[in-house]
Motif scaffolding. Structure first.
Motif, PDB file in Angstrom:
ATOM      1  N   ARG A 166       0.829  -1.211   0.000  1.00  0.00           N
ATOM      2  CA  ARG A 166       0.000   0.000   0.000  1.00  0.00           C
ATOM      3  C   ARG A 166       0.865   1.264   0.000  1.00  0.00           C
ATOM      4  O   ARG A 166       0.454   2.310  -0.514  1.00  0.00           O
ATOM      5  CB  ARG A 166      -0.931   0.001   1.214  1.00  0.00           C
ATOM      6  N   ALA A 167       2.061   1.164   0.563  1.00  0.00           N
ATOM      7  CA  ALA A 167       2.939   2.330   0.670  1.00  0.00           C
ATOM      8  C   ALA A 167       3.464   2.800  -0.680  1.00  0.00           C
ATOM      9  O   ALA A 167       4.063   3.867  -0.766  1.00  0.00           O
ATOM     10  CB  ALA A 167       4.112   2.023   1.594  1.00  0.00           C
ATOM     11  N   ARG A 168       3.243   2.029  -1.747  1.00  0.00           N
ATOM     12  CA  ARG A 168       3.735   2.421  -3.074  1.00  0.00           C
ATOM     13  C   ARG A 168       3.147   3.765  -3.506  1.00  0.00           C
ATOM     14  O   ARG A 168       3.728   4.476  -4.334  1.00  0.00           O
ATOM     15  CB  ARG A 168       3.407   1.344  -4.104  1.00  0.00           C
ATOM     16  N   LEU A 169       1.975   4.142  -2.941  1.00  0.00           N
ATOM     17  CA  LEU A 169       1.330   5.417  -3.259  1.00  0.00           C
ATOM     18  C   LEU A 169       1.507   6.446  -2.148  1.00  0.00           C
ATOM     19  O   LEU A 169       1.035   7.572  -2.268  1.00  0.00           O
ATOM     20  CB  LEU A 169      -0.163   5.198  -3.529  1.00  0.00           C
ATOM     21  N   GLY A 170       2.182   6.062  -1.080  1.00  0.00           N
ATOM     22  CA  GLY A 170       2.366   6.967   0.052  1.00  0.00           C
ATOM     23  C   GLY A 170       1.195   6.889   1.012  1.00  0.00           C
ATOM     24  O   GLY A 170       0.038   6.927   0.602  1.00  0.00           O
ATOM     25  N   LEU A 171       1.480   6.762   2.304  1.00  0.00           N
ATOM     26  CA  LEU A 171       0.449   6.671   3.333  1.00  0.00           C
ATOM     27  C   LEU A 171       0.640   7.800   4.336  1.00  0.00           C
ATOM     28  O   LEU A 171       1.734   7.999   4.863  1.00  0.00           O
ATOM     29  CB  LEU A 171       0.533   5.326   4.062  1.00  0.00           C
ATOM     30  N   TYR A 172      -0.424   8.527   4.606  1.00  0.00           N
ATOM     31  CA  TYR A 172      -0.381   9.639   5.557  1.00  0.00           C
ATOM     32  C   TYR A 172      -1.158   9.271   6.812  1.00  0.00           C
ATOM     33  O   TYR A 172      -2.324   8.878   6.742  1.00  0.00           O
ATOM     34  CB  TYR A 172      -0.975  10.894   4.913  1.00  0.00           C
ATOM     35  N   TYR A 173      -0.490   9.388   7.974  1.00  0.00           N
ATOM     36  CA  TYR A 173      -1.112   9.122   9.264  1.00  0.00           C
ATOM     37  C   TYR A 173      -1.200  10.446  10.038  1.00  0.00           C
ATOM     38  O   TYR A 173      -0.171  10.966  10.488  1.00  0.00           O
ATOM     39  CB  TYR A 173      -0.273   8.138  10.079  1.00  0.00           C
ATOM     40  N   PRO A 174      -2.382  11.024  10.175  1.00  0.00           N
ATOM     41  CA  PRO A 174      -2.509  12.247  10.983  1.00  0.00           C
ATOM     42  C   PRO A 174      -2.052  11.981  12.420  1.00  0.00           C
ATOM     43  O   PRO A 174      -2.094  10.842  12.899  1.00  0.00           O
ATOM     44  CB  PRO A 174      -4.014  12.549  10.926  1.00  0.00           C
ATOM     45  N   SER A 175      -1.617  13.031  13.096  1.00  0.00           N
ATOM     46  CA  SER A 175      -1.066  12.875  14.445  1.00  0.00           C
ATOM     47  C   SER A 175      -2.036  12.189  15.402  1.00  0.00           C
ATOM     48  O   SER A 175      -1.623  11.406  16.260  1.00  0.00           O
ATOM     49  CB  SER A 175      -0.657  14.245  15.005  1.00  0.00           C
ATOM     50  N   LYS A 176      -3.342  12.434  15.238  1.00  0.00           N
ATOM     51  CA  LYS A 176      -4.320  11.837  16.149  1.00  0.00           C
ATOM     52  C   LYS A 176      -4.432  10.325  15.958  1.00  0.00           C
ATOM     53  O   LYS A 176      -4.976   9.640  16.838  1.00  0.00           O
ATOM     54  CB  LYS A 176      -5.693  12.488  15.936  1.00  0.00           C
ATOM     55  N   ASN A 177      -3.922   9.804  14.835  1.00  0.00           N
ATOM     56  CA  ASN A 177      -4.051   8.373  14.541  1.00  0.00           C
ATOM     57  C   ASN A 177      -2.845   7.553  14.973  1.00  0.00           C
ATOM     58  O   ASN A 177      -2.851   6.327  14.817  1.00  0.00           O
ATOM     59  CB  ASN A 177      -4.282   8.155  13.043  1.00  0.00           C
ATOM     60  N   ILE A 178      -1.800   8.204  15.478  1.00  0.00           N
ATOM     61  CA  ILE A 178      -0.581   7.450  15.791  1.00  0.00           C
ATOM     62  C   ILE A 178      -0.220   7.524  17.274  1.00  0.00           C
ATOM     63  O   ILE A 178       0.937   7.326  17.642  1.00  0.00           O
ATOM     64  CB  ILE A 178       0.614   7.927  14.938  1.00  0.00           C
ATOM     65  N   SER A 179      -1.207   7.791  18.093  1.00  0.00           N
ATOM     66  CA  SER A 179      -0.937   7.812  19.535  1.00  0.00           C
ATOM     67  C   SER A 179      -0.469   6.425  19.970  1.00  0.00           C
ATOM     68  O   SER A 179      -0.968   5.397  19.512  1.00  0.00           O
ATOM     69  CB  SER A 179      -2.200   8.196  20.305  1.00  0.00           C
ATOM     70  N   GLY A 180       0.515   6.402  20.836  1.00  0.00           N
ATOM     71  CA  GLY A 180       1.013   5.125  21.336  1.00  0.00           C
ATOM     72  C   GLY A 180       2.196   4.564  20.583  1.00  0.00           C
ATOM     73  O   GLY A 180       2.771   3.550  21.011  1.00  0.00           O
ATOM     74  N   ILE A 181       2.563   5.179  19.446  1.00  0.00           N
ATOM     75  CA  ILE A 181       3.716   4.636  18.710  1.00  0.00           C
ATOM     76  C   ILE A 181       4.820   5.671  18.482  1.00  0.00           C
ATOM     77  O   ILE A 181       5.877   5.328  17.970  1.00  0.00           O
ATOM     78  CB  ILE A 181       3.301   4.036  17.356  1.00  0.00           C
TER      79      ILE A 181
END
Length: 281
Positions: A114-129
């Motif tokens: 899936r990353a072949r097109l680039g993946l964006y994770y907003p800050s609110k979605n990456i809590s804990g990592i």
């Protein structure tokens, strides 16, 4: 837009992959690609992010995963003050080859695809990592590999937004890199005022008609659409961070009338400026 190839192997030395902190006065335009995957977490700074044919604002806390060979760059706001900071992780698929054959790593295998097109994770979605990302540059030996695998596993279960369009075809090489950079800098410098296709075309010694074809062919967007994207991005920032009137924001972002501004904003964001402000302030 032809991207410059960047050789990361020469910078990795004997390390299996790179994890480092990037600290600069500003992130400069550097449209490039490489065979490694890349994870970039913005610690400080804001501006424009270009990934494939996608261009959007970036802010502190944003995380993006870039697939191999996918052109990309981050560009700081011209008026930005203070340092820009990011944690960058770059790794080749070879170090995961034996793992990806295992059933337990099927989710990571799909993540890389899936990353072949680039993946964006907003800050609110990456809590804990975020602690995994922060610690990776200082980890050593087996702990460093384990940290990367743990990070990839956690990203498999986080919500993301795909960046580049499925039909994006990268144009690689250095021939047009400087031309695109000059156009981009011209738009950034003049986005709040008058922008002329004739003036932009003159920067790279093309006629207006030839310039429009060149820009559409290399970016996948018309010149006017690209300019509107930049202006709407600036308007979003002002709507969220200031109490200035919408009319004032309209004109200071480069739009000539509130009616046109509202129409373009609704088209680009799917919401009216006033509602955007109420939702994001």
């Amino acid at each position: 837009m032809k991207a410059r190839y960047e050789d990361l192997k020469a910078r990795s030395g004997n390390n299996s992959f790179r994890a480092f902190r990037r600290t600069e006065p500003k992130f400069e335009f550097n449209w490039h690609y490489h065979p490694e995957y890349e994870i970039t977490w913005i610690v400080k700074g804001s501006g424009k992010r270009l990934v494939g044919d996608n261009f959007e604002n970036f802010h502190p806390g944003d995380l993006v995963m870039i697939g191999k060979e996918l052109p990309h760059t981050w560009v700081s706001d011209q008026q930005a003050t203070g340092m820009s900071m990011a944690v960058v992780i770059q790794f080749n698929e070879d170090i995961l080859e034996s793992f990806l054959k295992l059933t337990e790593f099927e989710a990571i295998k799909q993540l890389l695809y899936r990353a072949r097109l680039g993946l964006y994770y907003p800050s609110k979605n990456i809590s804990g990592i975020t602690h995994l990302i922060e610690n990776l540059p200082v980890r050593k030996g087996v702990e460093k590999i384990a940290g990367l695998l743990q990070l990839l596993d956690r990203l498999c279960h986080k919500r993301y937004i795909t960046l580049a369009s499925p039909y994006f075809q990268p144009s690689k090489g250095e021939l047009n890199g400087k031309r695109i950079m000059r156009i981009y800098q011209y738009i950034q410098k003049n986005s709040a005022g008058k922008i002329s296709i004739t003036d932009a075309a003159a920067l790279i010694h093309l006629s207006a008609s030839a310039f429009c074809k060149f820009f559409k062919r290399t970016t996948g967007h018309s010149f006017s659409d690209y300019v509107n994207e930049i202006r709407i991005g600036q308007a979003c920032k002002l709507l969220a961070e200031t109490d200035r009137t919408i009319a004032d924001i309209c004109y200071s972002s480069g739009f000539e009338s509130p009616t046109y501004f509202n129409r373009i904003f609704l088209k680009k964001k799917g919401i009216r400026p006033r509602d955007f402000r109420n939702k994001n302030q």
